[in-house]
Design a protein around this motif. Structure first.
Motif, PDB file in Angstrom:
ATOM      1  N   GLY A  69       0.798  -1.215   0.000  1.00  0.00           N
ATOM      2  CA  GLY A  69       0.000   0.000   0.000  1.00  0.00           C
ATOM      3  C   GLY A  69       0.831   1.266   0.000  1.00  0.00           C
ATOM      4  O   GLY A  69       2.040   1.244   0.244  1.00  0.00           O
ATOM      5  N   ARG A 102      -3.843   3.816  -0.298  1.00  0.00           N
ATOM      6  CA  ARG A 102      -4.338   3.066  -1.460  1.00  0.00           C
ATOM      7  C   ARG A 102      -3.694   1.684  -1.439  1.00  0.00           C
ATOM      8  O   ARG A 102      -2.507   1.548  -1.134  1.00  0.00           O
ATOM      9  CB  ARG A 102      -3.987   3.770  -2.764  1.00  0.00           C
ATOM     10  CG  ARG A 102      -4.711   5.090  -2.984  1.00  0.00           C
ATOM     11  CD  ARG A 102      -4.314   5.717  -4.319  1.00  0.00           C
ATOM     12  NE  ARG A 102      -5.027   6.957  -4.573  1.00  0.00           N
ATOM     13  CZ  ARG A 102      -6.232   7.034  -5.148  1.00  0.00           C
ATOM     14  NH1 ARG A 102      -6.838   5.914  -5.547  1.00  0.00           N
ATOM     15  NH2 ARG A 102      -6.809   8.195  -5.339  1.00  0.00           N
ATOM     16  N   GLY A 103      -4.494   0.681  -1.772  1.00  0.00           N
ATOM     17  CA  GLY A 103      -3.983  -0.678  -1.853  1.00  0.00           C
ATOM     18  C   GLY A 103      -3.428  -1.201  -0.533  1.00  0.00           C
ATOM     19  O   GLY A 103      -2.488  -1.994  -0.532  1.00  0.00           O
TER      20      GLY A 103
END
Length: 323
Positions: A69, A102-103
């Protein structure tokens, strides 16, 4: 812990006192018959609160192994940039949130002090780790951390005979090894402060450290205030602002925790346990213990120390009107 649960789909703030800062407080709850005050899973399986983007604090410990991430994690006004792999330690009362991630991938481990009955020294070590919560892991350290977390996840999901003891042993190894890791370099300060001063006031931090020792503890708020050299009113205000709970509540929790540890790990009689945690009257101690845990001291001991009727795992919603 009795009466301190949050129902699924609701949120709860720091009581009704706006001076406390109004941050949501989330409590660990474990559904019966899974009586261990412990849970482990991915960010998805633990639920949306595991990646909450708003400042909040917990009444439980949280360990996060971040494996993927981008973005950052803000803990007590300090921003840590994601450069996986990381180990993250959040102690009860610390304020944190995920910002612009994100992620986000990894594993989340959550548990209360009650889960540390067999290794009481881990409570102090976890709080020290909470003061340097973000550990970057070289490849060698990332390997053993990933193996330990994977073993815990396997034990938790399979629930084979004796899995509680195995989980406690694996958690103990993870905490001790993490404590050996070098302190990270000084991260840059978070430029936009959270809605309140998140770092506990000195009196509150010293009170938490005193309560965490559990040995020869002054069992009244007045005694604790005298021990720390502050007034009762100052201690009440500082602890409630920092922890979202009163000193009296935390002392009751500490007495229950120490009583559970003595019942589960020693051959002391109930009368002796009562005396050790500050009760001259064993009958009053039994009433107190049952009110706080839902079980008598004898039932708790016969259950092998894994009776926790007052814990349930809840999915917590973002801030909203208090329930």
């Amino acid at each position: 812990m009795r009466g301190s649960t949050v129902l699924p789909g609701t949120s709860q703030r720091n009581g009704s006192d706006p001076g406390a800062g109004g941050l949501p407080i989330h409590r660990l709850e474990v559904p019966m018959p899974n009586t261990l005050p412990f849970a482990i899973g991915t960010f998805d399986t633990i639920g949306p609160m595991s990646r909450a983007s708003f400042p909040h604090r917990h009444t439980f410990h949280e360990i996060v192994l971040v494996t993927g991430g981008t973005g950052s994690h803000v803990v007590d006004l300090t921003r840590f940039t994601l450069r996986p792999p990381h180990l993250c330690f959040i102690a009860p009362g610390q304020v944190h949130y995920w910002d612009g991630v994100r992620g986000l991938e990894g594993c989340v481990v959550v548990f209360t002090d009650d889960f540390l009955l067999e290794h009481p020294a881990d409570r102090a070590l976890l709080r020290r780790l909470g003061r340097r919560p973000w550990l970057e892991l070289p490849e060698r350290d990332a390997d053993w951390a990933a193996r330990l977390v994977a073993e815990m996840d396997h034990e938790y999901r399979t629930g084979a005979e004796g899995f509680g003891g195995v989980l406690r042993a694996l958690l103990h190894i993870l905490v001790v090894r993490a404590g050996r890791l070098p302190a990270p370099g000084r991260p840059h300060p978070h430029g936009a402060p959270a809605p309140e001063a998140a770092r506990p006031a000195p009196a509150a931090a010293r009170f938490v450290a005193l309560v965490s020792t559990a040995r020869a503890l002054p069992w009244s708020v007045r005694d604790c205030a005298g021990h720390l050299g502050v007034s009762v009113s100052h201690l009440n205000e500082a602890v409630k602002a920092a922890m979202g709970r009163t000193p009296g509540e935390l002392l009751r929790q500490a007495r229950v925790h120490e009583a559970k540890r003595l019942l589960a790990c020693t051959d002391l009689t109930v009368r002796q346990v009562a005396d050790r945690v500050g009760f001259g009257d064993p009958a009053y101690f039994c009433r107190f213990f049952r009110r706080e845990t839902g079980a008598t001291p004898g039932d708790f001991r016969r259950g092998g120390g894994d009776i926790h009727h007052d814990h349930r795992i809840a999915s917590i919603a973002p801030p909203g009107p208090a329930a």
